[in-house]
Enzyme design. Structure first.
Site, short mmCIF file in Angstrom:
data_model
loop_
_atom_site.label_atom_id
_atom_site.label_comp_id
_atom_site.label_asym_id
_atom_site.label_seq_id
_atom_site.Cartn_x
_atom_site.Cartn_y
_atom_site.Cartn_z
N GLY A 66 -8.36 -9.49 -0.17
CA GLY A 66 -7.12 -9.97 0.70
C GLY A 66 -6.51 -11.43 0.21
O GLY A 66 -5.65 -11.51 -0.12
N LYS A 76 -18.26 -18.40 1.69
CA LYS A 76 -19.72 -18.32 2.10
C LYS A 76 -20.48 -17.46 1.19
O LYS A 76 -20.08 -16.43 0.74
CB LYS A 76 -19.92 -17.56 3.72
N GLY A 104 -12.22 -4.58 1.36
CA GLY A 104 -13.79 -4.28 1.55
C GLY A 104 -14.19 -3.26 0.38
O GLY A 104 -15.32 -3.40 0.10
N ARG A 108 0.72 -1.33 -0.02
CA ARG A 108 0.09 -0.09 0.05
C ARG A 108 0.84 1.24 -0.08
O ARG A 108 0.50 2.31 -0.74
CB ARG A 108 -0.84 -0.17 1.28
C1 3PG Z 1 -8.88 -1.98 4.93
O1 3PG Z 1 -7.59 -2.32 5.14
O2 3PG Z 1 -9.86 -2.53 4.66
C2 3PG Z 1 -9.10 -0.32 4.98
O3 3PG Z 1 -7.98 0.31 5.40
C3 3PG Z 1 -10.19 0.12 5.85
O4 3PG Z 1 -10.06 -0.42 7.24
P1 3PG Z 1 -11.43 -0.71 7.98
O5 3PG Z 1 -11.64 -2.12 7.33
O6 3PG Z 1 -10.90 -0.93 9.59
O7 3PG Z 1 -12.32 0.41 7.99
MG MG Z 2 -11.27 -3.65 6.05
#
Ligand code: 3PG
Ligand code: MG
Length: 396
Positions: A354, A197, A377, A36
């Site tokens: 991820g 899931k 996310g 990142r």
């Molecule tokens: C992540 O790594 O998913 C982002 O930095 C957002 O973090 P968070 O899920 O804690 O909001």
């Molecule tokens: Mg996250």
């Protein structure tokens, strides 16, 4: 929707507030993956070289509105300095006197990182007062944190409405890649969706069947679809309460003209452990005590044959339990086929999430796709067709 980029923006001599995502993986107190930070660095370099004073805002982890010393951004500032090869100052707070003094001491071309935005409770509640305090520090706001753009927080969304705001180069690259994969793709488009899931990827599957030509479902979530279709999946992980939903998704796909590809064979084992004794069986021949832990070679051949006719691929989720060999075989074989088609110029390939990034790294092809998102996310929410508040605030 078009969004505002840094093209043509005069930043020389200006205080530029840059929202980054320095929420990097840390293990035993050490940053374990600099991806990142590396992908953010071109934006910072560009701004600094153009003579801006660069003030970096970011969250790290989830301190829930309190100062948690272990969640300081100081180590990320050090890592950023190493990646950039230039000095990076650190301000112990992201608002108030400390932040203002840090900013006042910057010369044109200097870079500072301010402390974790989530040390303030108003960050996650998108408090207008906090956003206003942040906005005071800069004259221009640049958001380069696509991976945090699904959060409507003070530093991602609130502040964007208080200053002239633009997408940074990483945000721009993410948006361009995602738009070219699903909004305005070259057809035919395939999506590969895997993972454990169905319940966590319902919205995503529902959105994709309306947008892609071929949807490949793998991973344990495929077991739920197979079981819903009356196929015995033995002792495999599956979600019985999701059978009706799975059938709904299949019906929606067929109504939309989206071909759903489910496994035709499987690699099974009686226990889930590395090096377990495996069997490769047709999908309707899974023994009662066996678990499906990967898709089989016929399924891989089916997917790669279909892939050859595709112009665009969106990939989220491994098709098998890839962390535990030999159940990495299919995911790795598909990753190699995707990399080869991308190299041959016949396929535009975009992946994210991820596990997907880990699987591509494991297969050795992380840099061989057209684009691999740095988001988890946010990438999922985008695949779900949701509006990301941090992006919406940059739309023109
Ligand atoms: C992540 O790594 O998913 C982002 O930095 C957002 O973090 P968070 O899920 O804690 O909001
Ligand atoms: Mg996250």
């Amino acid at each position: 929707m078009p969004f505002r980029t840094l093209d043509g923006v005069a930043v020389a001599g200006k205080r530029v507030l840059l929202r980054a995502d320095l929420n990097v993986p840390v293990h035993d107190g050490r940053i374990s993956d600099l991806t990142r930070i590396e992908r953010l660095s071109p934006t910072i370099r560009e701004l600094a070289e153009k003579g801006a004073k660069v003030i970096v805002l970011s969250h790290f982890d989830r301190p829930k509105g309190k100062r948690v010393p272990e969640m300081t951004l100081a180590p990320m500032a050090t890592a950023l300095a190493q990646v950039l090869g230039r000095k990076v100052r650190f301000g112990d707070d992201c608002i108030g006197v400390i932040a203002q003094q840090t900013v006042m001491n910057l010369n044109d071309g200097d870079v500072a990182v301010l402390e974790n935005t989530r040390f303030h409770a108003g960050e996650e509640t998108n408090d207008p007062g906090l956003a206003a305090e942040m906005a005071k520090l800069g004259q221009i706001f640049v958001n380069d944190a696509f991976s945090a753009a699904h959060r409507a927080h003070a530093s991602t969304e609130g502040v964007a409405h208080l200053l002239p705001s633009y997408a940074g180069r990483l945000m721009q690259a993410e948006l361009e890649a995602l738009q070219s994969a699903l909004t305005t793709p070259q057809r035919p488009v395939m999506a590969i969706v895997g993972g454990a899931k169905v319940s966590t990827k319902l919205d995503l599957l529902g959105n994709l069947v309306a947008k892609v030509d071929v949807l490949v479902i793998g991973g344990a979530m495929a077991n739920t679809f197979l079981a819903a279709e009356g196929i015995a999946v033995g002792a495999s992980l599956q979600e019985a309460p999701m059978h009706a939903t799975a059938r709904d998704i299949l019906a929606k796909a067929s109504a939309a003209g989206c071909k759903v590809v489910l496994p035709v064979d499987a690699v099974t084992a009686a226990e889930f452990k590395a090096g377990a004794a495996t069997q490769t069986v047709a999908i309707d021949a899974v023994a009662a005590h066996q678990m499906i832990l990967d898709v089989g070679p016929q399924t891989v051949a089916d997917i790669t044959a279909r892939l050859a006719a595709m112009k665009t691929l969106v990939w989220n989720g491994p098709v098998g339990a890839f962390e535990t060999p030999p159940f990495d075989a299919a995911t790795t074989a598909i990753a190699h086929a995707v990399a080869a088609a991308t190299a041959a110029g016949t396929l535009r390939s975009v992946a994210g999430g991820g596990d997907t990034v880990s699987a591509l790294r494991h297969a050795g092809v992380l840099d061989k796709l057209t684009y691999v998102s740095s988001a988890g996310g946010a990438f999922l929410e985008w695949l779900e067709g949701k509006t990301l508040p941090g992006v919406a605030a940059l739309e023109s």
